[in-house]
Design an enzyme around this catalytic site. Structure first.
Site, short mmCIF file in Angstrom:
data_model
loop_
_atom_site.label_atom_id
_atom_site.label_comp_id
_atom_site.label_asym_id
_atom_site.label_seq_id
_atom_site.Cartn_x
_atom_site.Cartn_y
_atom_site.Cartn_z
N SER A 1 0.82 -1.21 0.00
CA SER A 1 0.00 0.00 0.00
C SER A 1 0.86 1.27 0.00
O SER A 1 2.02 1.26 0.42
CB SER A 1 -0.92 0.02 1.21
OG SER A 1 -1.70 -1.15 1.24
N1 SAM Z 1 -0.16 -5.25 4.32
C1 SAM Z 1 0.40 -5.44 3.04
C2 SAM Z 1 1.77 -4.83 2.86
O1 SAM Z 1 2.21 -4.08 3.73
O2 SAM Z 1 2.42 -5.13 1.84
C3 SAM Z 1 -0.55 -4.99 1.95
C4 SAM Z 1 -0.96 -6.18 1.19
S1 SAM Z 1 -2.08 -6.11 -0.14
C5 SAM Z 1 -2.76 -4.52 -0.23
C6 SAM Z 1 -3.40 -7.11 0.52
C7 SAM Z 1 -3.03 -8.55 0.80
O3 SAM Z 1 -4.18 -9.21 1.31
C8 SAM Z 1 -2.58 -9.34 -0.42
O4 SAM Z 1 -1.30 -9.84 -0.20
C9 SAM Z 1 -3.61 -10.46 -0.52
O5 SAM Z 1 -3.07 -11.68 -0.98
C10 SAM Z 1 -4.09 -10.57 0.90
N2 SAM Z 1 -5.39 -11.21 1.11
C11 SAM Z 1 -6.54 -11.06 0.41
N3 SAM Z 1 -7.51 -11.81 0.95
C12 SAM Z 1 -6.97 -12.46 2.02
C13 SAM Z 1 -7.45 -13.37 2.99
N4 SAM Z 1 -8.72 -13.81 3.01
N5 SAM Z 1 -6.62 -13.82 3.95
C14 SAM Z 1 -5.32 -13.41 3.98
N6 SAM Z 1 -4.79 -12.54 3.08
C15 SAM Z 1 -5.61 -12.07 2.12
#
Ligand code: SAM
Length: 231
Positions: A71
């Site tokens: 993000s």
């Molecule tokens: N916090 C992260 C960072 O600092 O890089 C941002 C990650 S990205 C915006 C959102 C993440 O949520 C992705 O890696 C995606 O694979 C994960 N995601 C989506 N649905 C999910 C779920 N049900 N459980 C765990 N992770 C999930």
């Protein structure tokens, strides 16, 4: 000559973080000292792919492995601030991604549990936490929409992907006095919602503004099938 950020001097990148904090955070509404300090300390360039390191301190989200994103720095700071963390807090993060936001939270709370659905991302994040010496972050691969029952209740829960509704599983795993921050809306745009569980167990909801996150995919989120481009 092109800069080699892997061999690069830390002070140079610290200057970039100072610039990021001044122009992208303090110029907006980030006033929490612990958040600002953490954003100054955590080397964001170590949480992105090599060909993106040059842009690590720009005011933007960046692509990471598995088609996901790290993000925008301001959004990470906004969410960290919205969690209103205390040093003794136990935090659950859904969506480890690169590991950057968990690293930001790690100096602001006692322990961070973080769940990622993609193995490869969890693997790289674990490696980064080890290399950077974070001893208070535990990563698990799984469906974060179900929470982490064995470790509940949590003082704060951060969801870093956008879902259609607030998962009841996460509400149930929020401690009394706890804060949950989650983007809710459609797949294109969401409202960043903060839910507080009051001392009487009542839920208070606030809208912190419009955001754009990758989809939260899981039992209590979007279905993986609907997320596929079937054309
Ligand atoms: N916090 C992260 C960072 O600092 O890089 C941002 C990650 S990205 C915006 C959102 C993440 O949520 C992705 O890696 C995606 O694979 C994960 N995601 C989506 N649905 C999910 C779920 N049900 N459980 C765990 N992770 C999930």
């Amino acid at each position: 000559m092109a800069k080699d950020y892997n061999k690069g001097d830390l002070d140079e990148r610290l200057a970039e973080r100072e610039w990021m904090v001044q122009t992208q955070l303090m110029g907006r509404d980030i006033t929490n000292e612990a958040v600002v300090n953490s954003m100054l300390i955590v080397p964001r360039h170590k949480y992105v792919m090599e060909d993106k390191q040059e842009y690590a301190y720009y005011d933007t989200a960046l692509e990471i492995e598995a088609g996901q994103t790290i993000s925008q720095p301001y959004i990470v700071a906004l969410m960290a601030q919205a969690l209103e963390l205390k040093a003794s807090d136990k935090v659950l993060e859904i969506g480890t991604g690169s590991g950057y936001s968990a690293a930001i939270l790690s100096s602001m709370a006692a322990y961070i549990y973080t769940i990622e659905r993609h193995d490869i991302l969890a693997h790289f994040a674990k490696e980064r936490f080890q290399n950077e010496g974070y001893g208070n972050i535990e990563v698990r691969v799984g469906d974060g929409t179900l929470g982490w029952t064995e470790k509940a209740p949590f003082d704060a829960i951060l969801v870093t992907a956008g879902g259609p509704v607030i998962p009841d599983s996460l509400i149930n795993q929020l401690a009394i006095g706890g804060r949950l921050v989650i983007p809710i809306g459609d797949k294109g745009e969401q409202k960043l919602i903060r839910v507080k569980k009051t001392s009487t167990g009542e839920l208070k909801e606030e809208n912190l503004g419009q955001v754009r996150f990758v989809p939260l995919i899981g039992t209590k989120g979007w279905s993986e099938l609907n997320n596929m481009n079937l054309e």
